[in-house]
Motif scaffolding. Structure first.
Motif, PDB file in Angstrom:
ATOM      1  N   ALA A 392       0.831  -1.213   0.000  1.00 34.33           N
ATOM      2  CA  ALA A 392       0.000   0.000   0.000  1.00 34.33           C
ATOM      3  C   ALA A 392       0.859   1.255   0.000  1.00 34.33           C
ATOM      4  N   ASP A 393       1.966   1.230   0.748  1.00 34.53           N
ATOM      5  CA  ASP A 393       2.832   2.413   0.823  1.00 34.53           C
ATOM      6  C   ASP A 393       3.624   2.628  -0.456  1.00 34.53           C
ATOM      7  N   ARG A 394       3.915   1.555  -1.187  1.00 35.25           N
ATOM      8  CA  ARG A 394       4.718   1.703  -2.416  1.00 35.25           C
ATOM      9  C   ARG A 394       4.019   2.564  -3.461  1.00 35.25           C
ATOM     10  N   GLN A 395       2.683   2.608  -3.421  1.00 40.09           N
ATOM     11  CA  GLN A 395       1.947   3.396  -4.407  1.00 40.09           C
ATOM     12  C   GLN A 395       2.013   4.894  -4.114  1.00 40.09           C
ATOM     13  N   HIS A 396       2.499   5.267  -2.915  1.00 41.12           N
ATOM     14  CA  HIS A 396       2.468   6.677  -2.519  1.00 41.12           C
ATOM     15  C   HIS A 396       3.827   7.237  -2.139  1.00 41.12           C
ATOM     16  N   ILE A 397       4.864   6.432  -2.129  1.00 39.58           N
ATOM     17  CA  ILE A 397       6.126   6.906  -1.554  1.00 39.58           C
ATOM     18  C   ILE A 397       6.766   8.030  -2.371  1.00 39.58           C
ATOM     19  N   PHE A 398       6.370   8.178  -3.646  1.00 36.86           N
ATOM     20  CA  PHE A 398       6.938   9.259  -4.454  1.00 36.86           C
ATOM     21  C   PHE A 398       6.093  10.532  -4.383  1.00 36.86           C
ATOM     22  N   GLU A 399       5.028  10.509  -3.579  1.00 35.19           N
ATOM     23  CA  GLU A 399       4.229  11.711  -3.386  1.00 35.19           C
ATOM     24  C   GLU A 399       4.923  12.634  -2.393  1.00 35.19           C
ATOM     25  N   SER A 420      10.282  12.274  -3.680  1.00 36.48           N
ATOM     26  CA  SER A 420       9.582  13.078  -4.693  1.00 36.48           C
ATOM     27  C   SER A 420      10.579  13.765  -5.609  1.00 36.48           C
ATOM     28  N   ILE A 421      11.653  14.276  -5.006  1.00 35.66           N
ATOM     29  CA  ILE A 421      12.706  14.914  -5.809  1.00 35.66           C
ATOM     30  C   ILE A 421      13.379  13.888  -6.702  1.00 35.66           C
ATOM     31  N   VAL A 422      13.629  12.711  -6.159  1.00 35.05           N
ATOM     32  CA  VAL A 422      14.252  11.643  -6.952  1.00 35.05           C
ATOM     33  C   VAL A 422      13.381  11.300  -8.163  1.00 35.05           C
ATOM     34  N   ALA A 423      12.079  11.121  -7.943  1.00 34.31           N
ATOM     35  CA  ALA A 423      11.184  10.767  -9.045  1.00 34.31           C
ATOM     36  C   ALA A 423      11.171  11.850 -10.119  1.00 34.31           C
ATOM     37  N   GLN A 424      11.177  13.126  -9.678  1.00 33.03           N
ATOM     38  CA  GLN A 424      11.180  14.227 -10.629  1.00 33.03           C
ATOM     39  C   GLN A 424      12.476  14.268 -11.434  1.00 33.03           C
ATOM     40  N   LEU A 425      13.601  14.034 -10.777  1.00 28.60           N
ATOM     41  CA  LEU A 425      14.890  14.040 -11.467  1.00 28.60           C
ATOM     42  C   LEU A 425      15.009  12.874 -12.438  1.00 28.60           C
ATOM     43  N   VAL A 426      14.486  11.718 -12.042  1.00 26.45           N
ATOM     44  CA  VAL A 426      14.505  10.564 -12.950  1.00 26.45           C
ATOM     45  C   VAL A 426      13.679  10.855 -14.192  1.00 26.45           C
ATOM     46  N   GLN A 427      12.541  11.490 -14.022  1.00 26.93           N
ATOM     47  CA  GLN A 427      11.697  11.841 -15.162  1.00 26.93           C
ATOM     48  C   GLN A 427      12.405  12.826 -16.095  1.00 26.93           C
ATOM     49  N   LEU A 428      13.117  13.804 -15.513  1.00 25.31           N
ATOM     50  CA  LEU A 428      13.864  14.749 -16.335  1.00 25.31           C
ATOM     51  C   LEU A 428      14.957  14.065 -17.135  1.00 25.31           C
ATOM     52  N   GLN A 432      12.952   5.817 -15.671  1.00 23.24           N
ATOM     53  CA  GLN A 432      11.856   5.307 -14.850  1.00 23.24           C
ATOM     54  C   GLN A 432      12.436   4.799 -13.540  1.00 23.24           C
ATOM     55  N   ILE A 433      11.619   4.903 -12.483  1.00 25.61           N
ATOM     56  CA  ILE A 433      12.034   4.412 -11.183  1.00 25.61           C
ATOM     57  C   ILE A 433      10.971   3.467 -10.657  1.00 25.61           C
ATOM     58  N   ALA A 434      11.415   2.378 -10.052  1.00 25.50           N
ATOM     59  CA  ALA A 434      10.501   1.377  -9.503  1.00 25.50           C
ATOM     60  C   ALA A 434      11.003   0.954  -8.133  1.00 25.50           C
ATOM     61  N   VAL A 435      10.083   0.522  -7.272  1.00 29.30           N
ATOM     62  CA  VAL A 435      10.430   0.061  -5.928  1.00 29.30           C
ATOM     63  C   VAL A 435       9.854  -1.336  -5.745  1.00 29.30           C
ATOM     64  N   THR A 436      10.694  -2.252  -5.278  1.00 25.71           N
ATOM     65  CA  THR A 436      10.292  -3.634  -5.048  1.00 25.71           C
ATOM     66  C   THR A 436      10.821  -4.103  -3.703  1.00 25.71           C
ATOM     67  N   ALA A 437      10.318  -5.234  -3.281  1.00 28.53           N
ATOM     68  CA  ALA A 437      10.766  -5.810  -2.011  1.00 28.53           C
ATOM     69  C   ALA A 437      12.097  -6.528  -2.211  1.00 28.53           C
ATOM     70  N   ASN A 438      12.951  -6.450  -1.187  1.00 27.40           N
ATOM     71  CA  ASN A 438      14.245  -7.130  -1.210  1.00 27.40           C
ATOM     72  C   ASN A 438      14.168  -8.335  -0.279  1.00 27.40           C
ATOM     73  N   GLN A 439      14.305  -9.504  -0.837  1.00 29.82           N
ATOM     74  CA  GLN A 439      14.186 -10.722  -0.029  1.00 29.82           C
ATOM     75  C   GLN A 439      15.469 -11.006   0.751  1.00 29.82           C
ATOM     76  N   PRO A 440      15.362 -11.437   1.991  1.00 32.52           N
ATOM     77  CA  PRO A 440      14.103 -11.700   2.714  1.00 32.52           C
ATOM     78  C   PRO A 440      13.506 -10.461   3.352  1.00 32.52           C
ATOM     79  N   GLN A 441      14.251  -9.368   3.414  1.00 31.87           N
ATOM     80  CA  GLN A 441      13.736  -8.163   4.040  1.00 31.87           C
ATOM     81  C   GLN A 441      14.435  -6.953   3.430  1.00 31.87           C
ATOM     82  N   GLY A 442      13.670  -5.878   3.327  1.00 31.03           N
ATOM     83  CA  GLY A 442      14.260  -4.660   2.805  1.00 31.03           C
ATOM     84  C   GLY A 442      13.571  -4.173   1.543  1.00 31.03           C
TER      85      GLY A 442
END
Length: 455
Positions: A392-399, A420-428, A432-442
Protein backbone atom coordinates in the motif's frame (compact mmCIF):
# COMPACT_ATOMS: atom_id res chain seq x y z
CA UNK A 1 -10.97 50.61 -47.45
CA UNK A 2 -10.93 48.41 -44.40
CA UNK A 3 -12.89 45.22 -44.77
CA UNK A 4 -15.63 44.78 -42.17
CA UNK A 5 -15.20 41.53 -40.25
CA UNK A 6 -18.17 39.21 -40.47
CA UNK A 7 -19.64 38.07 -37.13
CA UNK A 8 -19.14 34.38 -36.33
CA UNK A 9 -21.94 32.14 -37.53
CA UNK A 10 -23.81 29.42 -35.68
CA UNK A 11 -24.37 25.83 -36.77
CA UNK A 12 -27.86 26.79 -38.00
CA UNK A 13 -26.56 29.68 -40.09
CA UNK A 14 -23.80 27.61 -41.70
CA UNK A 15 -26.07 24.66 -42.48
CA UNK A 16 -28.93 26.91 -43.69
CA UNK A 17 -26.66 28.86 -46.02
CA UNK A 18 -24.98 25.71 -47.33
CA UNK A 19 -28.33 23.98 -47.88
CA UNK A 20 -29.80 27.01 -49.69
CA UNK A 21 -26.74 27.30 -51.93
CA UNK A 22 -26.83 23.57 -52.66
CA UNK A 23 -30.54 23.54 -53.47
CA UNK A 24 -30.29 26.61 -55.71
CA UNK A 25 -27.27 25.14 -57.48
CA UNK A 26 -29.07 21.83 -58.06
CA UNK A 27 -32.16 23.70 -59.31
CA UNK A 28 -30.09 25.78 -61.69
CA UNK A 29 -28.32 22.69 -63.01
CA UNK A 30 -31.67 20.95 -63.54
CA UNK A 31 -33.14 23.97 -65.34
CA UNK A 32 -30.11 24.31 -67.60
CA UNK A 33 -29.90 20.58 -68.29
CA UNK A 34 -33.59 20.20 -69.13
CA UNK A 35 -33.62 23.43 -71.15
CA UNK A 36 -30.59 22.42 -73.20
CA UNK A 37 -31.93 18.89 -73.68
CA UNK A 38 -35.36 20.15 -74.74
CA UNK A 39 -33.83 22.74 -77.09
CA UNK A 40 -31.56 20.17 -78.72
CA UNK A 41 -34.50 17.80 -79.12
CA UNK A 42 -36.59 20.51 -80.79
CA UNK A 43 -33.69 21.49 -83.06
CA UNK A 44 -33.18 17.86 -84.11
CA UNK A 45 -36.89 17.53 -84.88
CA UNK A 46 -36.84 20.78 -86.84
CA UNK A 47 -33.83 19.53 -88.79
CA UNK A 48 -35.66 16.28 -89.62
CA UNK A 49 -38.77 18.22 -90.69
CA UNK A 50 -36.63 20.47 -92.88
CA UNK A 51 -35.07 17.39 -94.50
CA UNK A 52 -38.52 15.93 -95.26
CA UNK A 53 -39.65 19.28 -96.63
CA UNK A 54 -36.58 19.46 -98.86
CA UNK A 55 -37.43 16.01 -100.27
CA UNK A 56 -41.01 17.08 -100.97
CA UNK A 57 -39.86 20.27 -102.65
CA UNK A 58 -37.80 18.21 -105.08
CA UNK A 59 -41.06 16.64 -106.30
CA UNK A 60 -43.55 19.49 -105.96
CA UNK A 61 -42.73 23.04 -106.93
CA UNK A 62 -44.24 25.64 -104.61
CA UNK A 63 -45.40 28.92 -106.07
CA UNK A 64 -48.36 29.93 -103.87
CA UNK A 65 -49.68 29.44 -100.36
CA UNK A 66 -51.97 26.55 -101.37
CA UNK A 67 -48.99 24.63 -102.79
CA UNK A 68 -47.10 25.39 -99.58
CA UNK A 69 -49.92 23.88 -97.50
CA UNK A 70 -49.89 20.73 -99.61
CA UNK A 71 -46.13 20.28 -99.24
CA UNK A 72 -46.29 21.27 -95.57
CA UNK A 73 -48.76 18.50 -94.70
CA UNK A 74 -46.40 15.87 -96.04
CA UNK A 75 -43.54 17.23 -93.95
CA UNK A 76 -45.42 17.28 -90.62
CA UNK A 77 -44.91 21.02 -90.12
CA UNK A 78 -47.35 23.31 -88.33
CA UNK A 79 -48.33 25.91 -90.88
CA UNK A 80 -49.37 28.40 -88.22
CA UNK A 81 -45.83 28.55 -86.80
CA UNK A 82 -43.98 28.08 -90.06
CA UNK A 83 -43.41 30.25 -93.09
CA UNK A 84 -41.17 30.15 -96.16
CA UNK A 85 -39.50 32.75 -98.33
CA UNK A 86 -38.92 31.86 -102.00
CA UNK A 87 -36.08 33.56 -103.84
CA UNK A 88 -36.99 33.63 -107.50
CA UNK A 89 -34.55 33.63 -110.40
CA UNK A 90 -35.37 37.26 -111.19
CA UNK A 91 -34.21 38.31 -107.73
CA UNK A 92 -37.65 38.80 -106.22
CA UNK A 93 -38.81 37.18 -102.98
CA UNK A 94 -42.16 35.53 -102.39
CA UNK A 95 -43.42 35.22 -98.82
CA UNK A 96 -45.75 32.39 -97.90
CA UNK A 97 -47.34 33.23 -94.53
CA UNK A 98 -50.72 32.09 -93.18
CA UNK A 99 -51.98 35.68 -92.91
CA UNK A 100 -50.44 36.82 -96.18
CA UNK A 101 -48.19 39.34 -94.51
CA UNK A 102 -44.56 39.85 -95.40
CA UNK A 103 -42.13 39.25 -92.50
CA UNK A 104 -39.74 41.99 -91.50
CA UNK A 105 -36.29 40.46 -91.14
CA UNK A 106 -34.63 43.78 -90.42
CA UNK A 107 -33.30 43.83 -86.87
CA UNK A 108 -33.38 40.04 -86.55
CA UNK A 109 -30.70 38.41 -84.44
CA UNK A 110 -28.92 35.15 -85.23
CA UNK A 111 -28.05 32.89 -82.26
CA UNK A 112 -24.34 32.08 -82.69
CA UNK A 113 -23.37 28.55 -83.78
CA UNK A 114 -27.04 27.52 -84.27
CA UNK A 115 -29.84 27.72 -86.88
CA UNK A 116 -31.92 29.78 -84.43
CA UNK A 117 -32.88 33.34 -85.31
CA UNK A 118 -34.91 35.85 -83.37
CA UNK A 119 -37.24 37.91 -85.60
CA UNK A 120 -38.47 41.13 -84.12
CA UNK A 121 -42.19 41.07 -83.16
CA UNK A 122 -42.46 37.44 -84.32
CA UNK A 123 -40.31 35.42 -81.94
CA UNK A 124 -37.71 32.68 -82.13
CA UNK A 125 -37.44 30.56 -85.31
CA UNK A 126 -35.38 27.71 -86.68
CA UNK A 127 -34.02 28.79 -90.08
CA UNK A 128 -32.85 26.53 -92.88
CA UNK A 129 -31.95 27.22 -96.52
CA UNK A 130 -33.30 24.63 -99.03
CA UNK A 131 -32.61 24.39 -102.75
CA UNK A 132 -35.00 22.68 -105.18
CA UNK A 133 -34.73 23.08 -108.89
CA UNK A 134 -33.91 26.65 -109.78
CA UNK A 135 -35.41 28.10 -106.62
CA UNK A 136 -34.00 28.77 -103.14
CA UNK A 137 -36.34 28.37 -100.17
CA UNK A 138 -35.72 30.04 -96.83
CA UNK A 139 -37.58 27.95 -94.24
CA UNK A 140 -38.49 29.37 -90.81
CA UNK A 141 -39.94 26.96 -88.23
CA UNK A 142 -41.39 28.67 -85.13
CA UNK A 143 -40.00 27.67 -81.73
CA UNK A 144 -43.12 28.88 -79.92
CA UNK A 145 -43.87 25.42 -78.53
CA UNK A 146 -40.31 25.15 -77.23
CA UNK A 147 -40.51 28.55 -75.55
CA UNK A 148 -43.90 27.72 -74.08
CA UNK A 149 -42.59 24.44 -72.70
CA UNK A 150 -39.53 26.19 -71.28
CA UNK A 151 -41.69 28.81 -69.58
CA UNK A 152 -43.88 26.14 -68.03
CA UNK A 153 -40.86 24.08 -67.06
CA UNK A 154 -39.06 27.02 -65.45
CA UNK A 155 -42.21 28.07 -63.60
CA UNK A 156 -42.75 24.54 -62.29
CA UNK A 157 -39.12 24.22 -61.25
CA UNK A 158 -39.18 27.61 -59.49
CA UNK A 159 -42.29 26.58 -57.56
CA UNK A 160 -40.76 23.18 -56.73
CA UNK A 161 -37.45 24.70 -55.64
CA UNK A 162 -39.28 27.32 -53.57
CA UNK A 163 -41.37 24.70 -51.79
CA UNK A 164 -38.30 22.48 -51.32
CA UNK A 165 -36.37 25.46 -49.96
CA UNK A 166 -39.14 26.33 -47.53
CA UNK A 167 -39.54 22.77 -46.30
CA UNK A 168 -35.77 22.26 -46.32
CA UNK A 169 -35.13 25.37 -44.22
CA UNK A 170 -37.58 24.16 -41.59
CA UNK A 171 -35.90 20.76 -41.62
CA UNK A 172 -32.42 22.35 -41.54
CA UNK A 173 -33.38 24.51 -38.58
CA UNK A 174 -34.56 21.46 -36.67
CA UNK A 175 -31.48 19.49 -37.72
CA UNK A 176 -29.12 22.34 -36.78
CA UNK A 177 -30.72 22.69 -33.35
CA UNK A 178 -30.43 18.96 -32.84
CA UNK A 179 -26.78 18.94 -33.86
CA UNK A 180 -25.81 22.09 -31.95
CA UNK A 181 -27.63 21.21 -28.72
CA UNK A 182 -24.88 18.87 -27.40
CA UNK A 183 -22.24 21.46 -28.30
CA UNK A 184 -24.19 24.24 -26.54
CA UNK A 185 -24.64 22.10 -23.43
CA UNK A 186 -20.95 21.23 -23.46
CA UNK A 187 -20.00 24.92 -23.87
CA UNK A 188 -22.26 25.97 -20.99
CA UNK A 189 -20.83 23.28 -18.74
CA UNK A 190 -17.28 24.35 -19.68
CA UNK A 191 -18.14 27.99 -18.91
CA UNK A 192 -19.44 27.02 -15.49
CA UNK A 193 -16.31 25.01 -14.84
CA UNK A 194 -14.09 27.92 -15.93
CA UNK A 195 -16.01 30.31 -13.66
CA UNK A 196 -14.70 28.48 -10.56
CA UNK A 197 -11.11 27.45 -11.36
CA UNK A 198 -10.25 26.85 -7.70
CA UNK A 199 -13.07 24.35 -7.19
CA UNK A 200 -12.83 20.70 -8.14
CA UNK A 201 -14.67 20.52 -11.46
CA UNK A 202 -17.35 17.91 -12.18
CA UNK A 203 -17.39 15.90 -15.38
CA UNK A 204 -18.84 17.59 -18.44
CA UNK A 205 -21.88 16.01 -20.13
CA UNK A 206 -20.79 13.44 -22.68
CA UNK A 207 -23.39 12.92 -25.45
CA UNK A 208 -23.42 9.66 -27.35
CA UNK A 209 -23.66 11.45 -30.69
CA UNK A 210 -22.39 13.13 -32.80
CA UNK A 211 -19.20 11.11 -32.46
CA UNK A 212 -17.01 14.24 -32.77
CA UNK A 213 -18.77 15.94 -29.83
CA UNK A 214 -18.58 12.73 -27.84
CA UNK A 215 -14.81 12.59 -28.40
CA UNK A 216 -14.47 16.31 -27.61
CA UNK A 217 -16.36 15.87 -24.33
CA UNK A 218 -14.22 12.85 -23.49
CA UNK A 219 -11.04 14.87 -24.11
CA UNK A 220 -12.40 17.72 -21.99
CA UNK A 221 -13.16 15.32 -19.15
CA UNK A 222 -9.65 13.90 -19.32
CA UNK A 223 -8.30 17.45 -19.17
CA UNK A 224 -10.55 18.24 -16.19
CA UNK A 225 -9.47 15.04 -14.45
CA UNK A 226 -5.82 16.01 -14.90
CA UNK A 227 -6.56 19.53 -13.66
CA UNK A 228 -8.47 18.21 -10.64
CA UNK A 229 -5.63 15.85 -9.82
CA UNK A 230 -3.10 18.67 -10.14
CA UNK A 231 -5.26 20.92 -7.97
CA UNK A 232 -5.59 18.20 -5.35
CA UNK A 233 -1.82 17.69 -5.29
CA UNK A 234 -1.22 21.43 -4.99
CA UNK A 235 -3.65 21.71 -2.10
CA UNK A 236 -2.10 18.71 -0.40
CA UNK A 237 1.37 20.12 -1.03
CA UNK A 238 0.44 23.49 0.51
CA UNK A 239 -1.20 21.79 3.47
CA UNK A 240 1.73 19.47 4.07
CA UNK A 241 4.31 22.24 3.63
CA UNK A 242 2.42 24.43 6.10
CA UNK A 243 2.26 21.56 8.56
CA UNK A 244 5.96 20.75 8.20
CA UNK A 245 6.95 24.40 8.66
CA UNK A 246 4.57 24.94 11.58
CA UNK A 247 6.30 22.40 13.83
CA UNK A 248 9.87 23.84 13.76
CA UNK A 249 8.54 27.39 14.01
CA UNK A 250 6.47 26.47 17.06
CA UNK A 251 9.53 24.75 18.62
CA UNK A 252 11.76 27.78 17.96
CA UNK A 253 9.22 30.22 19.42
CA UNK A 254 8.67 28.00 22.45
CA UNK A 255 12.36 27.84 23.26
CA UNK A 256 12.76 31.60 22.78
CA UNK A 257 9.94 32.20 25.28
CA UNK A 258 11.55 29.66 27.65
CA UNK A 259 14.82 31.62 27.52
CA UNK A 260 12.99 34.91 28.07
CA UNK A 261 11.13 33.64 31.13
CA UNK A 262 13.67 31.45 32.92
CA UNK A 263 17.15 32.40 31.68
CA UNK A 264 17.73 34.81 34.57
CA UNK A 265 17.03 32.26 37.31
CA UNK A 266 17.95 29.12 35.38
CA UNK A 267 20.77 29.94 32.95
CA UNK A 268 21.30 26.25 32.29
CA UNK A 269 18.23 26.21 30.00
CA UNK A 270 19.93 28.54 27.53
CA UNK A 271 22.33 26.01 25.92
CA UNK A 272 19.63 23.36 25.69
CA UNK A 273 17.12 25.77 24.14
CA UNK A 274 19.70 27.10 21.68
CA UNK A 275 20.43 23.51 20.67
CA UNK A 276 16.72 22.93 19.92
CA UNK A 277 16.53 26.22 17.99
CA UNK A 278 19.59 25.29 15.93
CA UNK A 279 18.19 21.82 15.24
CA UNK A 280 14.76 23.07 14.16
CA UNK A 281 16.19 25.93 12.08
CA UNK A 282 18.41 23.40 10.28
CA UNK A 283 15.32 21.27 9.67
CA UNK A 284 13.54 24.31 8.18
CA UNK A 285 16.56 25.03 6.01
CA UNK A 286 16.57 21.47 4.61
CA UNK A 287 12.83 21.65 4.01
CA UNK A 288 13.09 24.94 2.12
CA UNK A 289 16.03 23.64 0.09
CA UNK A 290 14.03 20.57 -0.88
CA UNK A 291 11.08 22.74 -1.87
CA UNK A 292 13.39 24.81 -4.06
CA UNK A 293 14.75 21.60 -5.62
CA UNK A 294 11.21 20.53 -6.50
CA UNK A 295 10.33 23.95 -7.88
CA UNK A 296 13.45 24.03 -10.05
CA UNK A 297 12.93 20.45 -11.19
CA UNK A 298 9.37 21.28 -12.33
CA UNK A 299 10.74 23.99 -14.64
CA UNK A 300 14.09 22.46 -15.57
CA UNK A 301 15.17 21.38 -19.04
CA UNK A 302 17.98 18.87 -19.33
CA UNK A 303 20.47 18.29 -22.11
CA UNK A 304 21.18 14.56 -21.81
CA UNK A 305 24.73 13.41 -22.46
CA UNK A 306 26.34 9.99 -22.69
CA UNK A 307 28.00 9.07 -19.36
CA UNK A 308 29.41 6.02 -17.61
CA UNK A 309 26.89 5.13 -14.87
CA UNK A 310 29.20 2.49 -13.37
CA UNK A 311 32.06 4.96 -12.83
CA UNK A 312 29.67 7.58 -11.42
CA UNK A 313 28.06 5.09 -9.00
CA UNK A 314 31.46 3.75 -7.85
CA UNK A 315 32.60 7.31 -7.06
CA UNK A 316 29.43 8.13 -5.08
CA UNK A 317 29.73 4.91 -3.05
CA UNK A 318 33.38 5.60 -2.21
CA UNK A 319 32.54 9.16 -1.16
CA UNK A 320 29.45 8.17 0.86
CA UNK A 321 30.93 5.20 2.77
CA UNK A 322 32.76 7.27 5.45
CA UNK A 323 29.55 9.13 6.28
CA UNK A 324 27.42 6.11 7.29
CA UNK A 325 27.76 3.13 9.58
CA UNK A 326 26.28 0.55 7.20
CA UNK A 327 28.74 -1.24 4.89
CA UNK A 328 28.29 -0.26 1.24
CA UNK A 329 28.86 -2.70 -1.61
CA UNK A 330 29.16 -1.84 -5.27
CA UNK A 331 28.38 -4.41 -7.97
CA UNK A 332 28.90 -3.26 -11.55
CA UNK A 333 30.30 -4.35 -14.90
CA UNK A 334 34.00 -4.22 -15.70
CA UNK A 335 33.35 -2.21 -18.85
CA UNK A 336 31.69 1.23 -19.04
CA UNK A 337 27.87 1.24 -18.75
CA UNK A 338 27.03 4.16 -21.01
CA UNK A 339 23.62 5.81 -20.58
CA UNK A 340 21.96 9.12 -21.47
CA UNK A 341 21.65 11.43 -18.48
CA UNK A 342 22.84 14.45 -16.54
CA UNK A 343 25.84 13.81 -14.28
CA UNK A 344 24.83 16.18 -11.46
CA UNK A 345 21.24 14.92 -11.39
CA UNK A 346 22.27 11.25 -11.37
CA UNK A 347 24.72 12.03 -8.57
CA UNK A 348 21.87 13.65 -6.61
CA UNK A 349 19.52 10.71 -7.34
CA UNK A 350 22.00 8.11 -6.06
CA UNK A 351 22.89 10.19 -2.98
CA UNK A 352 19.19 10.60 -2.09
CA UNK A 353 18.56 6.86 -2.46
CA UNK A 354 21.58 6.10 -0.25
CA UNK A 355 20.29 8.61 2.33
CA UNK A 356 16.91 6.88 2.32
CA UNK A 357 18.48 3.42 2.68
CA UNK A 358 20.73 4.69 5.49
CA UNK A 359 17.81 6.18 7.47
CA UNK A 360 15.64 3.06 7.29
CA UNK A 361 18.32 0.34 7.69
CA UNK A 362 19.95 -1.06 10.86
CA UNK A 363 23.59 -0.13 11.39
CA UNK A 364 24.79 -3.71 10.92
CA UNK A 365 22.95 -4.35 7.63
CA UNK A 366 24.70 -3.59 4.36
CA UNK A 367 23.51 -1.51 1.41
CA UNK A 368 24.22 -2.68 -2.14
CA UNK A 369 24.49 -0.47 -5.22
CA UNK A 370 24.17 -2.39 -8.51
CA UNK A 371 24.70 -1.20 -12.08
CA UNK A 372 23.61 -3.49 -14.92
CA UNK A 373 23.53 -2.99 -18.68
CA UNK A 374 21.00 -4.44 -21.13
CA UNK A 375 20.62 -3.98 -24.87
CA UNK A 376 18.78 -0.64 -24.72
CA UNK A 377 18.84 0.28 -21.02
CA UNK A 378 21.15 0.78 -18.06
CA UNK A 379 19.79 0.12 -14.54
CA UNK A 380 20.99 1.59 -11.25
CA UNK A 381 19.66 -0.19 -8.15
CA UNK A 382 20.01 0.55 -4.42
CA UNK A 383 19.06 -2.37 -2.13
CA UNK A 384 18.84 -2.32 1.67
CA UNK A 385 17.84 -4.79 4.38
CA UNK A 386 15.74 -2.41 6.46
CA UNK A 387 12.15 -2.56 7.61
CA UNK A 388 10.76 -2.71 4.06
CA UNK A 389 7.77 -0.98 2.49
CA UNK A 390 4.27 -2.42 2.34
CA UNK A 391 2.42 -2.79 -0.97
CA UNK A 392 0.00 0.00 0.00
CA UNK A 393 2.83 2.41 0.82
CA UNK A 394 4.72 1.70 -2.42
CA UNK A 395 1.95 3.40 -4.41
CA UNK A 396 2.47 6.68 -2.52
CA UNK A 397 6.13 6.91 -1.55
CA UNK A 398 6.94 9.26 -4.45
CA UNK A 399 4.23 11.71 -3.39
CA UNK A 400 5.37 14.89 -1.69
CA UNK A 401 5.55 14.78 2.13
CA UNK A 402 4.49 11.14 2.21
CA UNK A 403 6.14 9.27 5.09
CA UNK A 404 6.11 5.50 5.50
CA UNK A 405 5.00 4.47 9.00
CA UNK A 406 3.76 7.87 10.17
CA UNK A 407 3.78 6.75 13.82
CA UNK A 408 7.58 6.59 13.69
CA UNK A 409 8.18 9.51 11.29
CA UNK A 410 9.39 11.72 14.09
CA UNK A 411 12.12 9.19 14.89
CA UNK A 412 13.61 9.47 11.39
CA UNK A 413 14.95 12.74 10.09
CA UNK A 414 13.53 14.05 6.85
CA UNK A 415 10.67 16.02 5.35
CA UNK A 416 9.15 13.41 3.05
CA UNK A 417 10.37 15.22 -0.07
CA UNK A 418 13.49 13.22 -0.89
CA UNK A 419 11.83 10.51 -2.98
CA UNK A 420 9.58 13.08 -4.69
CA UNK A 421 12.71 14.91 -5.81
CA UNK A 422 14.25 11.64 -6.95
CA UNK A 423 11.18 10.77 -9.05
CA UNK A 424 11.18 14.23 -10.63
CA UNK A 425 14.89 14.04 -11.47
CA UNK A 426 14.51 10.56 -12.95
CA UNK A 427 11.70 11.84 -15.16
CA UNK A 428 13.86 14.75 -16.34
CA UNK A 429 16.50 12.19 -17.35
CA UNK A 430 13.81 10.36 -19.38
CA UNK A 431 14.12 7.35 -17.09
CA UNK A 432 11.86 5.31 -14.85
CA UNK A 433 12.03 4.41 -11.18
CA UNK A 434 10.50 1.38 -9.50
CA UNK A 435 10.43 0.06 -5.93
CA UNK A 436 10.29 -3.63 -5.05
CA UNK A 437 10.77 -5.81 -2.01
CA UNK A 438 14.25 -7.13 -1.21
CA UNK A 439 14.19 -10.72 -0.03
CA UNK A 440 14.10 -11.70 2.71
CA UNK A 441 13.74 -8.16 4.04
CA UNK A 442 14.26 -4.66 2.81
CA UNK A 443 13.62 -2.54 -0.27
CA UNK A 444 15.14 -2.15 -3.74
CA UNK A 445 14.91 1.12 -5.68
CA UNK A 446 15.70 0.61 -9.39
CA UNK A 447 16.32 3.48 -11.82
CA UNK A 448 16.19 2.57 -15.52
CA UNK A 449 17.91 4.88 -18.02
CA UNK A 450 18.18 4.85 -21.80
CA UNK A 451 21.42 3.35 -23.07
CA UNK A 452 23.60 5.77 -25.00
CA UNK A 453 23.86 5.03 -28.72
CA UNK A 454 27.13 3.38 -29.67
CA UNK A 455 29.39 5.52 -31.85
Amino acid sequence: MKKVAQPPRSYADIIRRSFTSLLLTIGLIIVLTVSVTLTIDQLVRAQEQAARLSANLQVTQVSNFQDWLTVNRGSGLNSHNTFILIKNTNGSTTSLLPNGKNPTLAGSWQVPFTHLIYIKKMGLYFSETLTAGNKTYLLYIGMHVLLGNLHVLIAVLIIAIGLSLLIGLLFVRRLANRISQPTIELAHAAQQAAANPEVTQPKLPQPTEPVEINQLAKDFNQLLAAQNDRLRHERQFISDASHELRTPIATIRGNIKLIERHSAKHPEVIPESLGFIDQESLRMQHLIENLLHLSRADRATVDLQALDVATLAQGVVNHYQPLVSQPLTFDGPDHPAMALGDTDMLHQILTALLDNAHKYSPDDQGITVTVAQAENTVTLAVADHGRGISDADRQHIFERFYRVDASRSNQVEGSGLGLSIVAQLVQLNQGQIAVTANQPQGTVFTVTLQAAPQS
